[in-house]
Design an enzyme around this catalytic site. Structure first.
Site, PDB file in Angstrom:
ATOM      1  N   GLU A   1       3.147   3.707   8.091  1.00 28.44           N
ATOM      2  CA  GLU A   1       3.789   4.960   8.455  1.00 28.44           C
ATOM      3  C   GLU A   1       3.052   5.657   9.592  1.00 28.44           C
ATOM      4  O   GLU A   1       1.829   5.591   9.685  1.00 28.44           O
ATOM      5  CB  GLU A   1       3.810   5.902   7.257  1.00 28.44           C
ATOM      6  CG  GLU A   1       4.573   5.353   6.081  1.00 28.44           C
ATOM      7  CD  GLU A   1       4.405   6.187   4.827  1.00 28.44           C
ATOM      8  OE1 GLU A   1       5.351   6.212   4.026  1.00 28.44           O
ATOM      9  OE2 GLU A   1       3.336   6.812   4.653  1.00 28.44           O
TER      10      GLU A   1
ATOM     11  N   LYS B   1      -1.087  10.632  12.164  1.00 30.35           N
ATOM     12  CA  LYS B   1      -1.865   9.702  11.341  1.00 30.35           C
ATOM     13  C   LYS B   1      -1.116   8.390  11.231  1.00 30.35           C
ATOM     14  O   LYS B   1       0.109   8.376  11.107  1.00 30.35           O
ATOM     15  CB  LYS B   1      -2.094  10.286   9.941  1.00 30.35           C
ATOM     16  CG  LYS B   1      -2.930   9.372   9.035  1.00 30.35           C
ATOM     17  CD  LYS B   1      -3.373  10.085   7.772  1.00 30.35           C
ATOM     18  CE  LYS B   1      -2.277  10.147   6.743  1.00 30.35           C
ATOM     19  NZ  LYS B   1      -2.795  10.597   5.432  1.00 30.35           N
TER      20      LYS B   1
ATOM     21  N   THR C   1      -5.794  -0.177  -0.755  1.00 25.90           N
ATOM     22  CA  THR C   1      -4.347   0.035  -0.827  1.00 25.90           C
ATOM     23  C   THR C   1      -3.890   0.855   0.375  1.00 25.90           C
ATOM     24  O   THR C   1      -2.889   0.558   1.024  1.00 25.90           O
ATOM     25  CB  THR C   1      -3.990   0.803  -2.117  1.00 25.90           C
ATOM     26  OG1 THR C   1      -4.409   0.024  -3.227  1.00 25.90           O
ATOM     27  CG2 THR C   1      -2.493   1.047  -2.209  1.00 25.90           C
TER      28      THR C   1
ATOM     29  N   ASP D   1      -6.590   5.110 -17.387  1.00 28.39           N
ATOM     30  CA  ASP D   1      -5.987   4.148 -16.448  1.00 28.39           C
ATOM     31  C   ASP D   1      -5.544   2.938 -17.273  1.00 28.39           C
ATOM     32  O   ASP D   1      -6.190   2.604 -18.266  1.00 28.39           O
ATOM     33  CB  ASP D   1      -7.023   3.719 -15.397  1.00 28.39           C
ATOM     34  CG  ASP D   1      -6.390   3.034 -14.194  1.00 28.39           C
ATOM     35  OD1 ASP D   1      -6.396   3.632 -13.093  1.00 28.39           O
ATOM     36  OD2 ASP D   1      -5.876   1.898 -14.329  1.00 28.39           O
TER      37      ASP D   1
ATOM     38  N   THR E   1      -1.120   7.017  -9.752  1.00 26.65           N
ATOM     39  CA  THR E   1      -1.105   5.564  -9.961  1.00 26.65           C
ATOM     40  C   THR E   1      -0.464   4.915  -8.741  1.00 26.65           C
ATOM     41  O   THR E   1       0.184   5.585  -7.942  1.00 26.65           O
ATOM     42  CB  THR E   1      -0.322   5.211 -11.249  1.00 26.65           C
ATOM     43  OG1 THR E   1       1.014   5.690 -11.113  1.00 26.65           O
ATOM     44  CG2 THR E   1      -0.976   5.855 -12.456  1.00 26.65           C
TER      45      THR E   1
ATOM     46  N   ASP F   1       5.024   8.322  -3.998  1.00 28.52           N
ATOM     47  CA  ASP F   1       5.036   8.816  -2.623  1.00 28.52           C
ATOM     48  C   ASP F   1       5.743   7.887  -1.656  1.00 28.52           C
ATOM     49  O   ASP F   1       5.524   7.938  -0.452  1.00 28.52           O
ATOM     50  CB  ASP F   1       3.619   9.116  -2.141  1.00 28.52           C
ATOM     51  CG  ASP F   1       2.774   7.855  -2.087  1.00 28.52           C
ATOM     52  OD1 ASP F   1       3.251   6.797  -2.541  1.00 28.52           O
ATOM     53  OD2 ASP F   1       1.652   7.925  -1.587  1.00 28.52           O
TER      54      ASP F   1
END
Lengths: 354, 354
Positions: free
Chosen positions: A66, A79, A94, A171, A211, A237
Site C-alpha cells: 500500500e 508511507k 508481516t 494469543d 491479530t 485492517d
C-alpha cells in the site's frame, strides 16, 4: 564544485532502522509514545486541512502493498507499507514500512525513514490517544488479544497515556504470549497470561484485538463483551480481514479514522454502507461526543490512516535536529544548471576518467 | 548476531544519483536508451498483465507531487515524482524522482533508486520507441521545441532507435538552445539552432514538444503542421498544461499510453471524453494499426505511465548485478524473531550501553 559532489540541495536525510532504534532509546519509549500521540492529536484537530484519500492498495494472494499519501498543504508525506501474514514463516516481518516527508512548495524530499518500527509506535500512540477520549473513567486493565510484534507497544502506550497498569495477554500461539510476558516483565505492569480470549477479557475495561490472519475471524463474539468497555480493534485492517462478530458492532458506538477507508478495510466492512460511525477528529474537536455514559460500549475500528504517518514523520523530523542520527542520501540530481541534466552526466564521465 | 547488525533480509540496495551516473557512463548512454526501450516494449507487449491505475497526484499552486504504482503480479514498482516549473528559478530541478521495486510475494523492497536521471532516460526511450512504430519511413530530421533538461536525451534516443541525424532546436529562452547545442555538438548530429517554432519544424518529419510551463500554451498551431509528420508531444502532462492547438489533435491520429490518465493529463484533456485515441500497446501487439499512410499525421500524446518506470526499475535491477554501484540501506526492521520488534529495540539499547 565537481558534478560528482552533490550539494546540500541534493541530499535527503535518511533514518535507518538502527538510527531509529537509537532515537527511540535516546528519547525513551514512553516519552516517544506520548510525543507521537501529541502530534497525532494535533493533526486530528486540523483534520479538515488535509488532503485525504483512501490508501492505494495492490492486493495479491499473499498480501498487500500500500501507498498512503497525505498533505497539509505545506508538507507532503507518504508511507509504503506491506502486509503479508505468511512472512513470519520465512523469518520476515508481516508488516514493513518506510516513509517520506516532502516540501509541497518545491516537491523536494525532506526526510526518508524506516517506518516498520515507527508504524508500530504510531499505531500504539493512536490507539492510546483514542482510548484517552473513549475508555471508561478509571480504566486500568487491558486485555491484549494477539501478542505479536505490535502488542508490547500497544501496552506501553496505554500505560503512558491512559494509566493502564494491568495486562491480560492471550494469543492462539502460547509462544507469542510467553514472548510478550517476557518483554513486559520489567515494565511496571501487573501481568496475567491467559489461555483463552474469554479469560483475557475478564475484568478488562479496555480490550485490544490485534491479530494478523488475513481472513474473516471471530476473535470476540457478542456474548463475551460486557457493558462499559472500550474495544480497540486494530487487527482487522484490510478487505477480507476482520476480528469481531457483527453483533458487537451493532451494540457498540463505533469510532473511525476516515470512513471511506474504514468501510473498505475495517471491522465495518461487514456492515451495510450506511452503518453509523463517528469520525474520531470530531471527538477531538468537540463536534461529536465521545463516551456518553459508563455502560456504553465504545469501539475504535482502527485501520491506520495516512495522517497518523504524517504526524509521525513530522515528529521524527523535529526530533532529529542535532542528533546526527541520520545519513545524508544522494537521492536528487543536482546539476549546477537545473536544465542541464545531460551536462551533469557528461561531466561525471570526465571526472571518472580524470 | 547483534540486534544492531541487520541481516541481508533487512538491506535494500540503493542507487544514488552518483552511482546512476556511473552506471549510465559504464553502459554507454545510447546503449542504455536502446536497452530501456527494449524493456519498455516488452512491458507494453504484456500490457494486460499489469495492475494499472492513474497516478495519485497531490496538486498545489506551485506544482504537483505524484505516486505512480504498478505491478505485473511478480514485482511491484512505484515512482515518486514532482513537477514544479518554478523550481529552476531557485536552482532546483523542475522534476525530481525516485523509485522502488518490491517483491509482490512478501512485500519486501528489492531496489531503491534515484529516478530523476532515470525518468529522463525512460521518457526519451519511450518517445523513440513510439516513433519507431509511428514516424514516417526514412524520418531523419527532428524539430526539438523546448530545450530543457529532457531535450538532449530525447535527441539521443531518437538517434539511437530511429536513425534521426538532423536536429532543429528551438526554445523561447535562447540560453536553453545554446546549452543543448553545446551538449549535442559532438554527438554526430547535423544541428540547427532556430529562432522560432515555425523555423524549427521546417523539413522535420518528427516534431518533439517538451516545454515546461504549467498553463494552456500553444506551442504549435494547426497551420504550422504539414502532412506526414509524427508529433511527439511530451510536455503537456498534467491538468491545465497543454502545448498543442486542439485543431492539430482533430487532424491527427492520436496514440496514448493509458487513456484514463491521458484524458486527465495529456493534450486530449482539451477534447471531449469520447475523443478517439489508440492505445500504444495495441500497436505493439498488432491489435491496432500504427501509421497507415505517408501523409497521415501521427501524434503521441505522451504523459509518462507507471509501467515505463516499472520497466526502467527492472532494467536497472538487471544491470546492477556485479557492478557494486549501489549501497546497502538498512531500511527494514529485521528482528531474529519477526514477532519480536520490541525485543529487537530493547537489545539495541543494551548494545548501545555495552
Amino acid at each position: 564544485m565537481q558534478a560528482t559532489e552533490p550539494s546540500d540541495l541534493a541530499m535527503v536525510p535518511f533514518v535507518s532502522v538502527d538510527n531509529m532504534m537509537r532515537l527511540v532509546n535516546r528519547i525513551g519509549l514512553p516519552e516517544m509514545l506520548v510525543g507521537l500521540a501529541g502530534y497525532i492529536e494535533d493533526d486530528f484537530r486540523r483534520w479538515q486541512l488535509f488532503d485525504k484519500t483512501p490508501r492505494v492498495a495492490a492486493h495479491s494472494k499473499d498480501g498487500v502493498i500500500e501507498l498512503m499519501p497525505t498533505s497539509d498543504g505545506e508538507s507532503y508525506g507518504f508511507k509504503y507499507v506491506n502486509g503479508h501474514p505468511k512472512n513470519t514463516r520465512e523469518g520476515r516481518q508481516t508488516v514493513t514500512a518506510f516513509g517520506l516527508l516532502a516540501d509541497v512548495s518545491n516537491g523536494y524530499p525532506l526526510l526518508l525513514t524506516e517506518m516498520t518500527l515507527l508504524t508500530a509506535l504510531r499505531t500504539a500512540a493512536t490507539s492510546a490517544l483514542v482510548a484517552k477520549y473513549l475508555a471508561p473513567e478509571g480504566a486500568d486493565t487491558m486485555a491484549m488479544i494477539g501478542n505479536g510484534a505490535q502488542s508490547e507497544f500497544q501496552a506501553l502506550a496505554m500505560q503512558a497515556i491512559c494509566g493502564v497498569t494491568r495486562l491480560r495477554l492471550y494469543d492462539i500461539d502460547p509462544k507469542a504470549t510467553e514472548k510478550a510476558m517476557r518483554n513486559l516483565s520489567d515494565q511496571g505492569f501487573d501481568l496475567t497470561a491467559c489461555t483463552s480470549a474469554e479469560q483475557a477479557i475478564e475484568g478488562a475495561q479496555i480490550i485490544t484485538t490485534c491479530t494478523a490472519d488475513k481472513q474473516y475471524a471471530t476473535i470476540l463474539t457478542d456474548n463475551m463483551v460486557g457493558a462499559g468497555v472500550h474495544i480497540n480493534a486494530i487487527g482487522g485492517d484490510c478487505p477480507g480481514k476482520t476480528e469481531l462478530h457483527p453483533d458487537i458492532l451493532r451494540r457498540a458506538d463505533v469510532f473511525v479514522e476516515y470512513p471511506p477507508q474504514t468501510r473498505i478495510e475495517g471491522e465495518i466492512q461487514q456492515m451495510p454502507e450506511d452503518f453509523p460511525v463517528t469520525e474520531f477528529w470530531q471527538v477531538v474537536t468537540g463536534v461529536a461526543k465521545g463516551r456518553r455514559e459508563p455502560r456504553q460500549i465504545t469501539l475504535f475500528d482502527g485501520v491506520g490512516f495516512a495522517t497518523e504517518d504524517f504526524s509521525a514523520l513530522r515528529y521524527i523530523r523535529d526530533q532529529l535536529q542535532g542528533t546526527g542520527l541520520f545519513q545524508p542520501l544522494d537521492m536528487l540530481a543536482d546539476p549546477d544548471d537545473p536544465r542541464d541534466l545531460f551536462g551533469m552526466l557528461r561531466r561525471s564521465q570526465v571526472d571518472a576518467v580524470a
